[in-house]
Each structure stands twice: as structure tokens, then as C-alpha cells.
Design a protein around this motif. Structure first.
Motif, PDB file in Angstrom:
ATOM      1  N   SER A  77       0.986  -1.227  -0.091  1.00 35.24           N
ATOM      2  CA  SER A  77      -0.403   0.412   0.096  1.00 35.24           C
ATOM      3  C   SER A  77       1.470   1.239  -0.192  1.00 35.24           C
ATOM      4  O   SER A  77       1.198   1.334   1.295  1.00 35.24           O
ATOM      5  N   SER A  78       1.042   1.740  -1.102  1.00 36.59           N
ATOM      6  CA  SER A  78       2.102   3.406  -1.189  1.00 36.59           C
ATOM      7  C   SER A  78       1.076   4.206  -0.546  1.00 36.59           C
ATOM      8  O   SER A  78       2.487   5.105  -0.336  1.00 36.59           O
ATOM      9  N   LYS A  79      -0.066   4.532  -0.288  1.00 34.90           N
ATOM     10  CA  LYS A  79      -0.718   5.775   0.664  1.00 34.90           C
ATOM     11  C   LYS A  79      -0.596   5.150   1.834  1.00 34.90           C
ATOM     12  O   LYS A  79      -1.580   4.373   2.962  1.00 34.90           O
ATOM     13  N   VAL A  80       0.447   6.138   2.710  1.00 32.44           N
ATOM     14  CA  VAL A  80       0.658   6.171   3.889  1.00 32.44           C
ATOM     15  C   VAL A  80       0.106   6.649   4.500  1.00 32.44           C
ATOM     16  O   VAL A  80       0.780   7.250   4.559  1.00 32.44           O
ATOM     17  N   PHE A  81      -0.670   5.802   5.530  1.00 32.01           N
ATOM     18  CA  PHE A  81      -1.315   7.407   6.690  1.00 32.01           C
ATOM     19  C   PHE A  81      -0.572   6.956   8.390  1.00 32.01           C
ATOM     20  O   PHE A  81       0.246   6.572   8.409  1.00 32.01           O
ATOM     21  N   TYR A  82      -0.055   8.184   8.703  1.00 34.17           N
ATOM     22  CA  TYR A  82       1.385   7.828   9.883  1.00 34.17           C
ATOM     23  C   TYR A  82       0.511   9.249  11.240  1.00 34.17           C
ATOM     24  O   TYR A  82      -0.503   9.974  10.564  1.00 34.17           O
ATOM     25  N   VAL A  83       0.703   8.628  12.246  1.00 34.21           N
ATOM     26  CA  VAL A  83       0.360   9.453  13.238  1.00 34.21           C
ATOM     27  C   VAL A  83       2.333  10.141  13.599  1.00 34.21           C
ATOM     28  O   VAL A  83       2.945   9.613  13.308  1.00 34.21           O
ATOM     29  N   THR A  84       2.276  11.337  14.376  1.00 30.72           N
ATOM     30  CA  THR A  84       3.444  12.121  14.565  1.00 30.72           C
ATOM     31  C   THR A  84       3.203  11.143  16.502  1.00 30.72           C
ATOM     32  O   THR A  84       2.021  10.987  17.114  1.00 30.72           O
ATOM     33  N   PRO A  85       3.844  11.036  17.546  1.00 30.23           N
ATOM     34  CA  PRO A  85       4.379  11.096  18.762  1.00 30.23           C
ATOM     35  C   PRO A  85       3.691  12.075  19.538  1.00 30.23           C
ATOM     36  O   PRO A  85       2.848  10.916  21.074  1.00 30.23           O
ATOM     37  N   ALA A  86       3.338  12.995  20.057  1.00 25.31           N
ATOM     38  CA  ALA A  86       2.633  13.652  20.169  1.00 25.31           C
ATOM     39  C   ALA A  86       0.774  13.156  19.770  1.00 25.31           C
ATOM     40  O   ALA A  86      -0.157  14.197  20.964  1.00 25.31           O
ATOM     41  N   GLN A  87       0.142  12.781  19.761  1.00 30.56           N
ATOM     42  CA  GLN A  87      -1.521  12.499  18.417  1.00 30.56           C
ATOM     43  C   GLN A  87      -1.422  11.961  19.787  1.00 30.56           C
ATOM     44  O   GLN A  87      -0.860  10.966  20.453  1.00 30.56           O
ATOM     45  N   ASN A  88      -2.821  11.846  20.463  1.00 34.64           N
ATOM     46  CA  ASN A  88      -3.552  10.898  21.778  1.00 34.64           C
ATOM     47  C   ASN A  88      -4.390   9.808  20.536  1.00 34.64           C
ATOM     48  O   ASN A  88      -4.492   9.162  19.240  1.00 34.64           O
ATOM     49  N   VAL A  89      -5.059   8.489  21.307  1.00 32.59           N
ATOM     50  CA  VAL A  89      -5.290   6.876  21.145  1.00 32.59           C
ATOM     51  C   VAL A  89      -6.604   6.981  20.639  1.00 32.59           C
ATOM     52  O   VAL A  89      -6.862   6.950  19.430  1.00 32.59           O
ATOM     53  N   GLU A  90      -7.337   8.708  20.403  1.00 30.68           N
ATOM     54  CA  GLU A  90      -8.312   8.925  20.338  1.00 30.68           C
ATOM     55  C   GLU A  90      -8.848   9.140  18.502  1.00 30.68           C
ATOM     56  O   GLU A  90      -9.133   8.590  17.423  1.00 30.68           O
ATOM     57  N   GLU A  91      -7.373   9.975  18.237  1.00 27.79           N
ATOM     58  CA  GLU A  91      -7.195  10.922  16.942  1.00 27.79           C
ATOM     59  C   GLU A  91      -6.608   8.944  16.471  1.00 27.79           C
ATOM     60  O   GLU A  91      -7.151   8.885  14.933  1.00 27.79           O
ATOM     61  N   CYS A  92      -5.663   7.936  16.859  1.00 27.56           N
ATOM     62  CA  CYS A  92      -5.537   7.039  16.469  1.00 27.56           C
ATOM     63  C   CYS A  92      -6.426   6.163  15.614  1.00 27.56           C
ATOM     64  O   CYS A  92      -7.011   5.664  14.639  1.00 27.56           O
ATOM     65  N   MET A  93      -7.740   6.157  16.881  1.00 26.56           N
ATOM     66  CA  MET A  93      -8.492   5.024  16.407  1.00 26.56           C
ATOM     67  C   MET A  93      -9.786   5.707  15.696  1.00 26.56           C
ATOM     68  O   MET A  93      -9.894   5.203  14.418  1.00 26.56           O
ATOM     69  N   GLY A  94      -9.868   6.423  16.032  1.00 29.89           N
ATOM     70  CA  GLY A  94     -10.646   7.488  14.271  1.00 29.89           C
ATOM     71  C   GLY A  94      -9.897   7.352  12.869  1.00 29.89           C
ATOM     72  O   GLY A  94     -11.082   7.389  12.332  1.00 29.89           O
ATOM     73  N   LEU A  95      -8.966   7.592  12.806  1.00 34.26           N
ATOM     74  CA  LEU A  95      -7.994   7.240  11.624  1.00 34.26           C
ATOM     75  C   LEU A  95      -8.239   5.685  11.086  1.00 34.26           C
ATOM     76  O   LEU A  95      -8.446   5.939   9.711  1.00 34.26           O
ATOM     77  N   MET A  96      -8.004   5.209  12.252  1.00 33.19           N
ATOM     78  CA  MET A  96      -7.955   4.057  12.318  1.00 33.19           C
ATOM     79  C   MET A  96      -9.280   3.152  11.518  1.00 33.19           C
ATOM     80  O   MET A  96      -9.238   2.336  10.348  1.00 33.19           O
ATOM     81  N   ILE A  97     -10.198   4.014  12.122  1.00 34.37           N
ATOM     82  CA  ILE A  97     -11.812   3.569  11.958  1.00 34.37           C
ATOM     83  C   ILE A  97     -11.591   4.486  10.157  1.00 34.37           C
ATOM     84  O   ILE A  97     -12.637   3.794   9.276  1.00 34.37           O
ATOM     85  N   GLU A  98     -12.326   5.501   9.599  1.00 37.97           N
ATOM     86  CA  GLU A  98     -11.913   6.262   9.113  1.00 37.97           C
ATOM     87  C   GLU A  98     -10.941   5.446   7.405  1.00 37.97           C
ATOM     88  O   GLU A  98     -12.344   5.308   6.392  1.00 37.97           O
ATOM     89  N   LYS A  99      -9.676   5.089   7.429  1.00 39.59           N
ATOM     90  CA  LYS A  99      -8.936   5.027   7.310  1.00 39.59           C
ATOM     91  C   LYS A  99      -9.152   3.002   6.075  1.00 39.59           C
ATOM     92  O   LYS A  99      -8.807   2.506   5.219  1.00 39.59           O
ATOM     93  N   ARG A 100      -9.924   2.713   7.165  1.00 39.63           N
ATOM     94  CA  ARG A 100      -9.882   0.996   7.390  1.00 39.63           C
ATOM     95  C   ARG A 100      -8.006   0.093   7.471  1.00 39.63           C
ATOM     96  O   ARG A 100      -8.482  -0.898   6.899  1.00 39.63           O
ATOM     97  N   ILE A 101      -7.649   0.994   8.242  1.00 40.16           N
ATOM     98  CA  ILE A 101      -6.199  -0.069   8.552  1.00 40.16           C
ATOM     99  C   ILE A 101      -5.933  -0.184   9.659  1.00 40.16           C
ATOM    100  O   ILE A 101      -6.676  -0.098  10.855  1.00 40.16           O
TER     101      ILE A 101
END
Length: 143
Positions: A77-101
Motif C-alpha cells: 500500500s503506497s498511500k501511507v497514513f501515519y501519526v506523530t508521537p504527540a497525537q492521542n489514541v482517540e485520533e489514532c482510533m479515528g484514523l484507523m476506523i476511517e481509513k480501514r487500516i
């Protein structure tokens, strides 16, 4: 709310990577050996993609291709979604759910500094809920 940095402090910052020019079979062997579900694809220290067991199942097995012949770059998968160390778990969960990753590389100062999985995020969310429940019980009971 727990941050990505706190998750990585607990689990470690080890990230397993592979080159886009490696064979898919090599990626599968590495994932099996390390007991992980994905590898970050890196070329010249730059994140180029991510390859997961799901990519293998959908782009090799279901298409009748050979993991001995296919290159990582062919199925990653060449479109890589990523996070930074400062982001919180809620943001990560939202991104994972939205992008289905299920995996999010962690990028800090333009460098790969870790990876978190859906399991890491769920564990953090459950930990936060358990702490809140304990605090409410102590408050209600006066203990």
C-alpha cells in the motif's frame, strides 16, 4: 488521554522494515518470524509504503500470483497514513476506523520512529476506561 509517545514508551520503538525491491516471500517470512502483521516499506530511509498480510491475501493469493516472483512494491500500500508521537489514541482510533487500516507508522522529524497497531490502540483505550471506572468507584464509595 494517552499519546502515541506513551504507547511507544511502553511497547518499544522497534520497527521492522523491508525494501520495495525485496520479494513478497521474504516479507512473509519476516512477518512470520517476528510474529507481526505488517512491515514498513523503506527505501533510502524514506517510507515508501506498508505491506500487510491483508495485502498479500488480496493482491497475491486471490489474484493467483506467486509470492516467490512478486516484489514488495507490486503489492504494498503506497498511500501511507501515519501519526506523530504527540497525537492521542482517540485520533489514532479515528484514523484507523476511517481509513480501514490496522497499522500506523509513527513519524517524528521526518523519520520513522515507531509503529502502532490497532491492538496497541485498543489496549490503551481499555486502560483509560478501566482507570476511569476505578476512579468513579473510589469517588462513589469514598475509598
Amino acid at each position: 488521554m494517552e499519546t502515541v509517545r506513551q504507547i511507544l514508551d511502553k511497547k518499544g520503538k522497534q520497527v521492522w522494515t523491508i525494501s520495495p525491491d525485496d520479494k513478497v516471500l521474504d516479507a512473509l517470512k519476516q512477518m512470520a518470524e517476528k510474529e507481526i502483521g505488517a512491515l514498513v516499506v523503506v527505501d533510502n530511509e524514506k517510507v515508501e509504503g506498508i505491506i500487510s498480510e491483508r495485502d498479500y491475501a488480496r493482491k497475491v493469493v486471490l489474484q493467483g500470483r506467486s509470492s516467490r516472483d512478486a516484489l514488495v512494491r507490486d503489492i504494498m500500500s503506497s498511500k501511507v497514513f501515519y501519526v506523530t508521537p504527540a497525537q492521542n489514541v482517540e485520533e489514532c482510533m479515528g484514523l484507523m476506523i476511517e481509513k480501514r487500516i490496522r497499522h500506523l507508522p509513527v513519524i517524528e522529524n521526518d523519520k520513522l520512529s515507531g509503529i502502532i497497531s490497532i491492538g496497541d490502540v485498543v489496549k490503551a483505550v481499555i486502560g483509560e476506561k478501566e482507570l476511569m471506572i476505578d476512579q468513579l468507584i473510589h469517588y462513589i464509595t469514598g475509598r
